[in-house]
Design an enzyme around this catalytic site. Sequence first.
Site, PDB file in Angstrom:
ATOM      1  CD  GLU A  72      -2.961   1.637   0.262  1.00  0.00           C
ATOM      2  OE1 GLU A  72      -3.130   2.897   0.227  1.00  0.00           O
ATOM      3  OE2 GLU A  72      -3.177   0.212  -0.458  1.00  0.00           O
ATOM      4  CG  HIS A  75      -0.531   2.070  -4.544  1.00  0.00           C
ATOM      5  ND1 HIS A  75      -2.121   3.067  -4.454  1.00  0.00           N
ATOM      6  CD2 HIS A  75      -1.108   1.998  -5.882  1.00  0.00           C
ATOM      7  CE1 HIS A  75      -2.242   3.307  -5.339  1.00  0.00           C
ATOM      8  NE2 HIS A  75      -2.141   3.417  -6.694  1.00  0.00           N
ATOM      9  CG  HIS A 134      -8.458   5.460  -6.748  1.00  0.00           C
ATOM     10  ND1 HIS A 134      -8.450   6.761  -6.517  1.00  0.00           N
ATOM     11  CD2 HIS A 134      -7.716   4.646  -5.718  1.00  0.00           C
ATOM     12  CE1 HIS A 134      -7.112   6.574  -6.380  1.00  0.00           C
ATOM     13  NE2 HIS A 134      -6.296   5.760  -5.898  1.00  0.00           N
TER      14      HIS A 134
END
Length: 338
Positions: A72, A75, A134
């Site tokens: 995460e 990213h 998103h």
Amino acid sequence: MKIQKMLASMAIVLAVLVIMLGAYTRLTDAGLACPDWPGCYGSLAIPHADHVEQAAQRYPDSPLVPHKARSEMVHRYLAGVLGCLIAALFALSWRAGGRLRLLSGTLLALVVGQATLGMWTVTLALHPLVVTTHLLGGFTILTLLWLYRLALARPSAPPRSHHGQGLPWLGSAACGVLLLQIALGGWTSANYAAMACVELPFCQGDWQDQLHWEEAFHLPLGHTSYEFGVLSKEARQTIHIAHRLGALATALLVGGFALALIRQRASLRWLGGLLLVLLLAQIALGLANVHLALPLANALAHNLVAAHLLVCCVLARGRLSRPHSPPVLSPVVARSRI
């Protein structure tokens, strides 16, 4: 101009990596691995196993899973670098004006929107609408980066239709239905409906009598978390079936557009061939997702091919408005025509 081309190329590569890592984060259930934003457990550094106790003190209801938090945060780092590259492109394109300024300005606005959606993904605990939007934002950024890169390579020219009225209309319809199908795929993933139907070509059981369209496409509100889905089994089956029906419509329109392009001049023929190859690969990957019970590598490939399918379709549609390059005449022929 040279530095803009280099930055645009770097941004395209980075956008692909961000899309892939975003899909990996979603598919490995790491979307809430960091309970806060933009940091992770109160820090901008990647948390490690020795941070478990400290994380438990800060967020006792969200135990730290180091490998998920790592993906995460990486990213987020890559998305941040991509945002910086796009901001640089906007600054370099401001003087140029015209199409370059418009594209770079739109990209910058999208990046700001994507950052906001990334925050809401965490604060709203994976709300399906936020997750789907998103995803669409990431695909749109990749497509616009390609348009920006090609605008740097070619001088702008006034559009002139030269393929008849049918082909541009078919191209617009193909891009439109493809975008809707990608949104439907995002809605399927965000509601954890990818394995709601495990049989081909239809769903298992008496699926015709279990369709809940109203529940499948309303906005679920009031839940503390949307991780692993909140809809009923019937609603998820309805979403999955809608995605399959959308795939059929997409195959017909995009396939028809690709075949029509193949019959055109060489500069369009290769785009039509590429579009057809990507479409066939996407169909095969979609079938494999169901048949093989959604293997991670296959699901990632399905996401990546969808992004490039959209890019290819939009670029092909854009080519239809570009005029032919006039033939270069020799001086003798030119004088003979005076």
